[in-house]
Write an enzyme that holds these catalytic residues in place. Structure first.
Site, PDB file in Angstrom:
ATOM      1  N   HIS A  45      36.584  40.945  48.381  1.00 28.23           N
ATOM      2  CA  HIS A  45      37.557  42.038  48.386  1.00 28.23           C
ATOM      3  C   HIS A  45      37.098  43.260  47.598  1.00 28.23           C
ATOM      4  CE1 HIS A  45      39.612  41.768  44.367  1.00 28.23           C
ATOM      5  NE2 HIS A  45      38.987  40.618  44.360  1.00 28.23           N
ATOM      6  N   THR A  83      38.740  22.327  52.517  1.00 28.28           N
ATOM      7  CA  THR A  83      38.460  22.848  53.862  1.00 28.28           C
ATOM      8  C   THR A  83      38.053  24.318  53.774  1.00 28.28           C
ATOM      9  OG1 THR A  83      39.979  21.290  54.856  1.00 28.28           O
ATOM     10  CG2 THR A  83      39.473  23.260  56.147  1.00 28.28           C
ATOM     11  N   CYS A  96      48.219  49.445  25.268  1.00 32.17           N
ATOM     12  CA  CYS A  96      49.592  49.297  25.728  1.00 32.17           C
ATOM     13  C   CYS A  96      49.683  48.612  27.084  1.00 32.17           C
ATOM     14  CB  CYS A  96      50.258  50.664  25.807  1.00 32.17           C
ATOM     15  SG  CYS A  96      50.690  51.296  24.192  1.00 32.17           S
TER      16      CYS A  96
END
Lengths: 385, 120
Positions: free
Chosen positions: A200, A236, A324
């Site tokens: 990705h 799998t 933060c």
């Protein structure tokens, strides 16, 4: 929306989605069986493995182990290699700016009795190859150094480290999750024994990664079961995901250099505009030895999460490593490792460009960022004590 | 992650800046996360007639100071001192647990400003 967070994840390329779709609905059989639909799924896996091996310069397709993420590939490398070679030693060397997938795996190794050396980096986020060598001793079994850093984009001298380690019987792993598809990655030229990647990050699907593992190197699996992936990764196979990973890598490697050059030009334009208009703004990471699309800054007097939210309101998506933004209230480990004063580390912002970004988008983002920093500075106490 | 009230105060902070003829001032910093909040107050006949702030920090820190300034304007010192961080968090429509320190810092700084008295 102007998406400038490509180091976090990228959109799936239309060609990748198209390549994947048949494997959800038509070629859905389990590749482990021997009926014809299974064999078709198996063929798709084999082709994908062959393709990935080719792009990475691996000698054999069997050197590619598909996993469910870059994190899993890193874990399999760090935990699996160290555990499998424990009889030779109990020491692992890495750097302070690795991804948590490596650092937290090293923490786990310590809980198992291993010793881990986490080397510092210079102000550009680069580790000294000589320091890596000096950290290694007779008990060292594994060195893990990332190829490119996810927060600041700095490239690490992995090939030089490999050269220094040659012939010492120490395994070398590189987390190349941010690098693959963006800069040349050839396992032979790098001299690594293992290398992780994640689909990705280069316009492939989420949920699939891979580990290159040089032939003959033992690794202890993390998952046990049906013995898929040569017994190294049971479960799998994610056939559509693997097909998508391979297709995405094909696309990323085709015309990579021209694309990288375009990204570098866009990124430099962004960096120059921002640094040119704002005092007390700094680029983090190495000025040249960095990923083509990564611009990372620290701004004094403007906090990172506040900057991120102001840009988000204008439809501009970026990231921050400021204190933060995480539960520990501390700046990211990477910013700390650079030795940045805490005050600067609070104002960190990362903008990572991708193939679909335009000059207009970059100019708009630079303008919005400059305005956001000025606005927050106007709200901040005057001279920080 | 943030409530619409927090985002509204973050994007449109109220009562920013120095107050004229201030009778109190304080500036506190959270050494862990680096947030800094500064309050100016003008108390006349025990009423908090005017209040102003500056803040450096995340959206929670800025919105907390802005909301607090809005809540306390016109109150007596005693009324202000009864306000707790939890009241501020509630007025903001809630804060993520890791962000409540922003509200605590705002409350603490305002209390310090009121306690400090006249600026020398």
């Amino acid at each position: 929306m102007i998406y400038l967070d490509h180091a976090a994840t990228t959109p799936v390329a239309p060609e990748v989605l198209e390549a994947m779709l048949p494997y959800f609905t038509r070629v859905y059989a389990n590749p482990s069986n021997v009926h014809r639909p299974s064999l078709e799924a198996r063929r798709a896996l084999d082709q994908a493995r062959q393709g990935v091996a080719g792009h990475l310069g691996a000698r054999q397709a069997s050197e590619i182990v598909f996993t469910a993420s870059g994190t899993e590939a890193d874990n399999l490398a760090v935990l699996g290699l160290a555990r499998a070679h424990r009889e030779h030693g109990d020491h692992v060397v890495t750097t302070r700016i690795e991804h948590h997938a490596v650092l937290h795996a090293c923490d786990q190794l310590e809980r198992e009795g291993f010793r881990v050396t986490r080397l510092p980096v210079d102000e550009w986020g680069r580790v000294d190859p000589q320091a890596v060598l000096e950290a290694c001793g007779p008990g060292t079994v594994l060195v893990s150094v990332m190829l490119a850093n996810n927060e600041i984009g700095s490239l690490q001298p992995v090939a030089e480290i490999a050269e220094l380690l040659r012939g010492r019987g120490i395994l070398l792993h590189s987390d190349a999750v941010q690098a693959v598809g963006h800069i040349p990655v050839d396992v032979g030229q790098l001299g690594v024994d293992a290398l992780s990647l994640s689909a990705h990050k280069f316009h492939g699907p989420k949920g699939v990664g891979a580990l290159y593992l040089k032939t003959g190197i033992r690794v202890e699996p993390l998952l046990f079961g049906g013995g898929q992936e040569r017994g190294l990764r049971s479960g799998t196979e994610n056939v559509p995901g693997v097909v998508g990973l391979a297709r995405a890598l094909d696309l990323a490697c085709a015309g990579r250099e021209e694309r990288a050059e375009r990204l570098r030009t866009l990124r430099n334009r962004l960096v120059e505009r921002v640094l040119g208009e704002l005092p007390d703004a700094h680029l983090t990471g190495h000025p040249e030895l960095r990923l083509p699309g990564t611009a990372s800054f620290v701004f004094e007097g403007a906090e990172g999460e506040s900057l991120l939210l102001q840009l988000d309101r204008k439809g501009i998506c970026v990231s921050t490593g400021s204190a933060c933004s995480n539960a520990t209230l501390e700046p990211s480990h990477v910013l700390k490792a650079l030795g940045l004063p805490l005050q600067r580390a609070h104002g960190s912002l990362r903008l990572t460009l991708g193939r679909e970004n335009t000059v207009e988008e970059v100019d708009q983002a630079a303008q919005a960022l400059v305005e956001a920093v000025r606005r927050l500075r106007s709200l901040a106490p005057r001279s920080r004590s | 992650m943030y409530s619409p009230i927090v985002l509204d105060h973050f994007h449109h902070p109220r009562h920013v800046g120095v107050v004229s003829a201030a009778t109190g001032h304080a500036r506190l910093e959270n050494p862990v996360c680096g947030d800094v909040v500064e309050f100016w107050t003008r108390v006349v006949e025990d009423r908090l007639e005017e209040v102003g702030f500056r803040a450096f920090g995340c959206a929670a820190a800025i919105a907390s100071a802005s909301m607090l300034a809005e809540l306390v304007r016109g109150l007596s010192s005693r009324e202000v001192l009864t306000l707790e961080a939890a009241d501020l968090v509630e007025a903001l429509g809630g804060l993520p647990p890791s962000k409540t320190h922003g509200a605590a810092l705002a409350v603490e700084t305002l209390r310090a400003a009121l306690g400090e008295g006249v600026i020398s």
